[in-house]
Scaffold this motif. Structure first.
Motif, short mmCIF file in Angstrom:
data_model
loop_
_atom_site.label_atom_id
_atom_site.label_comp_id
_atom_site.label_asym_id
_atom_site.label_seq_id
_atom_site.Cartn_x
_atom_site.Cartn_y
_atom_site.Cartn_z
N VAL A 24 14.93 1.49 3.13
CA VAL A 24 16.04 2.26 3.43
C VAL A 24 16.02 3.02 2.11
O VAL A 24 17.31 3.62 1.58
CB VAL A 24 17.35 1.37 3.48
N GLY A 25 15.45 2.67 0.91
CA GLY A 25 15.43 3.34 -0.49
C GLY A 25 14.25 4.41 -0.48
O GLY A 25 13.53 4.79 0.36
N ASP A 26 13.96 4.74 -1.77
CA ASP A 26 13.02 5.63 -2.12
C ASP A 26 11.66 4.83 -2.16
O ASP A 26 11.43 4.28 -3.25
CB ASP A 26 13.32 6.39 -3.39
N VAL A 27 10.70 4.87 -1.27
CA VAL A 27 9.44 4.46 -1.37
C VAL A 27 8.41 5.37 -1.35
O VAL A 27 6.97 4.97 -1.43
CB VAL A 27 9.21 3.44 -0.03
N GLU A 28 8.67 6.63 -1.94
CA GLU A 28 7.75 7.48 -1.95
C GLU A 28 6.75 7.77 -3.42
O GLU A 28 5.76 8.41 -3.34
CB GLU A 28 8.21 9.18 -1.43
N THR A 29 7.56 7.47 -4.24
CA THR A 29 7.27 7.52 -5.59
C THR A 29 6.14 6.30 -5.73
O THR A 29 6.54 5.16 -5.99
CB THR A 29 8.08 7.48 -6.77
N VAL A 30 4.82 6.43 -5.95
CA VAL A 30 4.00 5.48 -6.17
C VAL A 30 3.55 5.23 -7.80
O VAL A 30 3.49 6.58 -8.55
CB VAL A 30 2.54 5.80 -5.55
N PRO A 31 3.91 4.28 -8.45
CA PRO A 31 3.74 4.03 -9.78
C PRO A 31 2.23 4.31 -10.27
O PRO A 31 1.15 4.37 -9.43
CB PRO A 31 3.93 2.39 -9.87
N SER A 32 2.02 4.46 -11.66
CA SER A 32 0.79 4.88 -12.13
C SER A 32 0.67 4.27 -13.50
O SER A 32 1.52 3.73 -13.96
CB SER A 32 0.54 6.48 -12.14
N GLY A 33 -0.61 4.35 -13.90
CA GLY A 33 -0.82 3.53 -15.27
C GLY A 33 -0.42 2.19 -15.27
O GLY A 33 -0.79 1.31 -14.38
N ASP A 34 0.27 1.73 -16.41
CA ASP A 34 0.53 0.44 -16.70
C ASP A 34 1.37 -0.17 -15.52
O ASP A 34 1.22 -1.22 -14.91
CB ASP A 34 1.31 0.13 -17.90
N GLY A 35 2.28 0.53 -14.90
CA GLY A 35 3.03 0.15 -13.64
C GLY A 35 2.32 -0.10 -12.41
O GLY A 35 2.65 -0.92 -11.68
N ALA A 36 1.45 0.55 -12.22
CA ALA A 36 0.45 0.53 -11.08
C ALA A 36 -0.33 -0.81 -11.15
O ALA A 36 -0.46 -1.56 -10.34
CB ALA A 36 -0.49 1.53 -10.80
N ALA A 37 -0.76 -1.09 -12.45
CA ALA A 37 -1.36 -2.49 -12.83
C ALA A 37 -0.54 -3.46 -12.43
O ALA A 37 -0.77 -4.81 -11.92
CB ALA A 37 -1.98 -2.27 -14.08
N ARG A 38 0.78 -3.48 -12.87
CA ARG A 38 1.84 -4.60 -12.75
C ARG A 38 2.01 -5.07 -11.11
O ARG A 38 2.19 -5.93 -10.56
CB ARG A 38 3.05 -4.26 -13.77
N LYS A 39 2.25 -3.60 -10.62
CA LYS A 39 2.51 -3.86 -9.31
C LYS A 39 1.17 -4.60 -8.33
O LYS A 39 1.65 -5.13 -7.35
CB LYS A 39 2.83 -2.37 -8.63
N SER B 39 0.77 -1.15 0.07
CA SER B 39 0.14 -0.07 -0.08
C SER B 39 0.70 1.22 0.15
O SER B 39 0.77 2.11 -0.89
CB SER B 39 -0.74 -0.09 1.24
N VAL B 40 1.86 1.27 0.76
CA VAL B 40 2.68 2.48 1.02
C VAL B 40 3.66 2.64 -0.13
O VAL B 40 3.97 3.87 -0.36
CB VAL B 40 3.27 2.79 2.36
N ASN B 41 4.13 1.47 -0.64
CA ASN B 41 5.03 1.49 -1.77
C ASN B 41 4.46 2.03 -3.34
O ASN B 41 5.03 2.49 -4.15
CB ASN B 41 5.79 0.26 -2.09
N ASN B 42 3.17 1.10 -3.36
CA ASN B 42 2.69 1.10 -4.85
C ASN B 42 1.18 1.56 -4.74
O ASN B 42 0.78 1.65 -5.92
CB ASN B 42 2.64 -0.37 -5.32
N GLY B 43 0.53 2.00 -3.65
CA GLY B 43 -0.70 2.61 -3.79
C GLY B 43 -1.94 1.90 -3.28
O GLY B 43 -1.59 0.79 -3.04
N TRP B 44 -3.13 2.54 -3.25
CA TRP B 44 -4.34 1.87 -2.66
C TRP B 44 -4.63 0.79 -3.36
O TRP B 44 -4.85 -0.58 -2.90
CB TRP B 44 -5.23 2.73 -2.66
N LEU B 45 -4.61 0.85 -5.02
CA LEU B 45 -4.94 -0.36 -5.49
C LEU B 45 -4.27 -1.63 -5.42
O LEU B 45 -4.66 -2.71 -5.18
CB LEU B 45 -4.84 0.00 -7.13
N ALA B 46 -2.66 -1.51 -5.21
CA ALA B 46 -1.81 -2.52 -5.03
C ALA B 46 -2.05 -3.27 -3.45
O ALA B 46 -2.01 -4.47 -3.42
CB ALA B 46 -0.30 -2.15 -5.16
N GLY B 47 -2.44 -2.33 -2.66
CA GLY B 47 -2.51 -2.99 -1.15
C GLY B 47 -3.82 -3.69 -1.23
O GLY B 47 -4.01 -4.79 -0.66
N ALA B 48 -4.86 -3.19 -2.09
CA ALA B 48 -6.21 -4.00 -2.06
C ALA B 48 -6.21 -5.14 -2.88
O ALA B 48 -6.61 -6.20 -2.51
CB ALA B 48 -7.44 -2.96 -2.76
N ARG B 49 -5.36 -5.02 -3.86
CA ARG B 49 -5.11 -6.43 -4.71
C ARG B 49 -4.40 -7.30 -3.81
O ARG B 49 -4.70 -8.63 -4.07
CB ARG B 49 -4.60 -6.16 -6.10
#
Length: 230
Positions: free
Chosen positions: A97-112, A33-43
């Motif tokens: 320890v890396g950059d987890v603030e950038t949430v993917p969008s579009g096709d990247g979000a669907a893959r995640k 959820s925090v790395n890839n957005g709400w959709l990724a967390g719900a899926r």
């Protein structure tokens, strides 16, 4: 004809009570959820719930009992689950320890989102706690009897025993159970995303906590598998 509403509501409470406490599934949902957005967390949560549905059907046809009857098969499943949890813990630690603030969008979000679903589904299928639940309590939900709903809440069940006792044997109870899980796997990621928007360092903390939880359960699962095989 009995009113199915009490059984439906009791099922919702039961599903929420089992889904909400901390554990490996919620650790994976939180990290996704925090790395890839709400959709990724719900899926991801949907992946865990799909495994529950598989166990439910399997318990009706005796598949879950078959797994429990043969310790070697069960140990192999638990061992695979332990290895996967340790592997996913490593990934969560890297995110912490890396950059987890950038949430993917579009096709990247669907893959995640699809990745999170598969991850949780496989982990849930190798989770001995879920196997044991469906072998004992879960398969009895459709059999006439009584269920002390809150007594099965992880960690605090003994303190809540007797507060909500319902009759089993109603399909409404099963529907409510999965509805309660659905409410959790959609609401939990939404709450995490809302908190993330308010706290800048929220994502690394969640990822780090998820890594610790997954690693801890992974080690426990591996020890359990080795003891069974030895």
């Amino acid at each position: 004809m009995p009113n199915p509403l009490p059984s439906l509501l009791a099922g919702v409470v039961f599903g929420l009570a089992l889904a909400a406490p901390p554990g490996p599934m919620n650790a994976v949902i939180a990290e996704e959820s925090v790395n890839n957005g709400w959709l990724a967390g719900a899926r991801t949560g949907l992946g865990a719930m799909t495994a529950d549905a598989v166990f439910f059907v399997g318990s009706l046809f005796g598949v879950v009992a078959f797994v429990e009857r043969f310790p070697t098969v069960r140990a192999a499943m638990v061992g695979v689950g332990g290895v996967l949890m340790c592997y996913f813990a490593y990934g969560a630690a890297r995110d912490a320890v890396g950059d987890v603030e950038t949430v993917p969008s579009g096709d990247g979000a669907a893959r995640k989102a699809a990745t999170g679903f598969r991850k949780a589904f496989v982990l849930a299928l190798t989770n001995p706690y879920q196997i044991l639940f469906w072998l004992t309590i879960g398969v009895g939900l459709l059999e006439p009897g009584e269920l002390d709903v809150l007594s099965y809440t992880p960690y605090v069940g003994a303190d809540l025993a007797g507060l909500l006792v319902v009759r089993t044997g109603s399909p409404a109870l099963i529907v409510g159970f999965f509805l309660g899980i659905t409410l959790w796997i959609t609401g939990f990621p939404a709450a995490l995303r809302a908190a993330q928007r308010r706290v800048a360092a929220f994502a690394p903390v969640v990822a780090g906590t998820s890594a610790l939880v997954l690693a801890g359960f992974g080690v426990v699962f591996l020890i359990d598998a080795v003891r069974t095989l030895v």
